[in-house]
Design a protein around this motif. Sequence first.
Motif, short mmCIF file in Angstrom:
data_model
loop_
_atom_site.label_atom_id
_atom_site.label_comp_id
_atom_site.label_asym_id
_atom_site.label_seq_id
_atom_site.Cartn_x
_atom_site.Cartn_y
_atom_site.Cartn_z
N GLY A 1 0.80 -1.22 0.00
CA GLY A 1 0.00 0.00 0.00
C GLY A 1 0.83 1.26 0.00
N LEU A 2 2.17 1.13 -0.02
CA LEU A 2 3.05 2.29 0.04
C LEU A 2 2.66 3.32 -1.02
N VAL A 3 2.62 4.58 -0.60
CA VAL A 3 2.24 5.69 -1.48
C VAL A 3 3.44 6.61 -1.66
N VAL A 4 3.72 6.96 -2.92
CA VAL A 4 4.73 7.98 -3.20
C VAL A 4 4.02 9.28 -3.55
N THR A 5 4.55 10.37 -3.01
CA THR A 5 3.96 11.69 -3.25
C THR A 5 5.09 12.70 -3.34
N ILE A 6 4.73 13.96 -3.50
CA ILE A 6 5.75 15.01 -3.47
C ILE A 6 5.92 15.44 -2.02
N GLY A 7 7.16 15.59 -1.59
CA GLY A 7 7.45 15.70 -0.17
C GLY A 7 6.88 16.91 0.53
N TYR A 8 6.73 18.04 -0.18
CA TYR A 8 6.27 19.24 0.52
C TYR A 8 4.84 19.10 1.04
N VAL A 9 4.08 18.15 0.50
CA VAL A 9 2.71 17.94 1.00
C VAL A 9 2.73 17.34 2.40
N ILE A 10 3.71 16.51 2.70
CA ILE A 10 3.71 15.74 3.95
C ILE A 10 4.81 16.14 4.91
N ALA A 11 5.67 17.07 4.55
CA ALA A 11 6.78 17.45 5.42
C ALA A 11 6.28 17.88 6.79
N GLU A 12 6.78 17.24 7.84
CA GLU A 12 6.48 17.54 9.24
C GLU A 12 5.02 17.25 9.63
N ALA A 13 4.34 16.41 8.88
CA ALA A 13 2.93 16.14 9.16
C ALA A 13 2.75 15.40 10.48
N GLU A 14 1.76 15.83 11.26
CA GLU A 14 1.39 15.12 12.47
C GLU A 14 0.16 14.24 12.25
N GLU A 15 -0.54 14.49 11.13
CA GLU A 15 -1.72 13.69 10.80
C GLU A 15 -1.84 13.62 9.28
N ILE A 16 -2.07 12.41 8.77
CA ILE A 16 -2.22 12.22 7.33
C ILE A 16 -3.42 11.32 7.07
N TRP A 17 -4.22 11.72 6.08
CA TRP A 17 -5.30 10.89 5.57
C TRP A 17 -5.04 10.59 4.10
N LEU A 18 -5.26 9.34 3.74
CA LEU A 18 -5.21 8.90 2.35
C LEU A 18 -6.62 8.52 1.93
N ILE A 19 -7.09 9.10 0.84
CA ILE A 19 -8.48 8.93 0.43
C ILE A 19 -8.51 8.47 -1.03
N GLY A 20 -9.16 7.35 -1.27
CA GLY A 20 -9.28 6.83 -2.62
C GLY A 20 -10.42 7.49 -3.36
N ALA A 21 -10.40 7.35 -4.68
CA ALA A 21 -11.49 7.90 -5.48
C ALA A 21 -12.80 7.21 -5.18
N ASN A 22 -12.74 6.00 -4.57
CA ASN A 22 -13.94 5.27 -4.17
C ASN A 22 -14.48 5.75 -2.82
N GLY A 23 -13.85 6.75 -2.22
CA GLY A 23 -14.31 7.31 -0.95
C GLY A 23 -13.68 6.66 0.26
N GLN A 24 -12.95 5.57 0.08
CA GLN A 24 -12.30 4.89 1.20
C GLN A 24 -11.20 5.79 1.77
N ALA A 25 -11.18 5.94 3.09
CA ALA A 25 -10.21 6.82 3.74
C ALA A 25 -9.54 6.09 4.89
N VAL A 26 -8.21 6.21 4.95
CA VAL A 26 -7.44 5.63 6.05
C VAL A 26 -6.39 6.64 6.48
N THR A 27 -5.92 6.50 7.71
CA THR A 27 -4.81 7.34 8.16
C THR A 27 -3.51 6.77 7.61
N GLY A 28 -2.52 7.63 7.53
CA GLY A 28 -1.22 7.22 7.03
C GLY A 28 -0.11 7.76 7.90
N HIS A 29 1.10 7.26 7.65
CA HIS A 29 2.27 7.66 8.41
C HIS A 29 3.43 7.92 7.46
N VAL A 30 4.11 9.05 7.65
CA VAL A 30 5.27 9.36 6.83
C VAL A 30 6.39 8.38 7.16
#
Length: 325
Positions: A65-94
């Motif tokens: 399930g590993l996700v690659v993104t551009i780093g400035y979106v997640i730099a120093e994040a304390e909370e992350i949500w990953l949301i699919g186009a199907n509406g499924q949402a889960v928390t994530g960790h950098v």
Amino acid sequence: MSDKIEQQIQISQELRPTQASLTYDLETALESIVSVRARIPDDAFTASFLGTDRSGHGVRILDTGLVVTIGYVIAEAEEIWLIGANGQAVTGHVVGYDYETGFGLVQPLAQMDLPTLDLGDSDIISTGDKVVVAGCGGVTQSLDATVIAKREFAGYWEYVLDEAIFTSPPHPDWGGAALISANGQLVGIGSLYVENVAPKIAAGNMIVPINILKPIMEEMLDYGTTLKAPRPWLGLFVTETPENLVVAGVLDGGPAEKADVRTGDAVIGVAGERTRDLADFFRRIWAQGEAGSEIPITIYRDGDTFDVHISSVDRRAQFKSPELH
């Protein structure tokens, strides 16, 4: 943080890719792209210039399930949500962020019923190739695009890519968007909107090539970053003018500010050598040694030319580390 995809500007019908023009399953490829939402602490180093509520896209690239993104979106994040186009949402960790390339890696903390996108070979992408630049949300967030150029890119925030990919027309929500090749593989991650990307091309996107992720991904997963010695970082923003490089800003408390570098200073050279352009300026800084090295910069201000010696630091040390889950 909301677990729903916010309303996005839809790509015009005539600019969207169509299955009839492609050899891969477009719908499945687009399902691998997720929306990335990050919340950053108010006292984070990047909060003042990148904000505390950030959003972008990411691409699922491994069966874990590993996700690659551009780093400035997640730099120093304390909370992350990953949301699919199907509406499924889960928390994530950098799990990794490499400042030199700009790539970030996020691990979802629950299973997502979504496909992955294979990594392609960005080295074989050529000017004139037809590609798809896609955000989360299916075909309405996807753009038929063309590779306009492959060339060096220098960013004013002490960032250089030896060879970036430039596409046009520009995707309106570029951060973390997938660059999908003609054979349906991931060959880059969207980073910027840029103007004057080529003669007679007013605007486009700068894409970070996926091949520069491959040699460092294992270290990023194991250690959160790469093991190479950190580059010296000065904490200044520099822009090019027809005459000189000019300091556009300095970060509060950063090495450049402590050395009394000021907004508006003209940068003449590094270590006694005149700099040709922005990329050359940063490379000359990095050539002085590792983070912690003293960097001699020649400055022109108010009719005087003089040297400033800046005690560099490791950029990574300024960032808040993510909490382990």
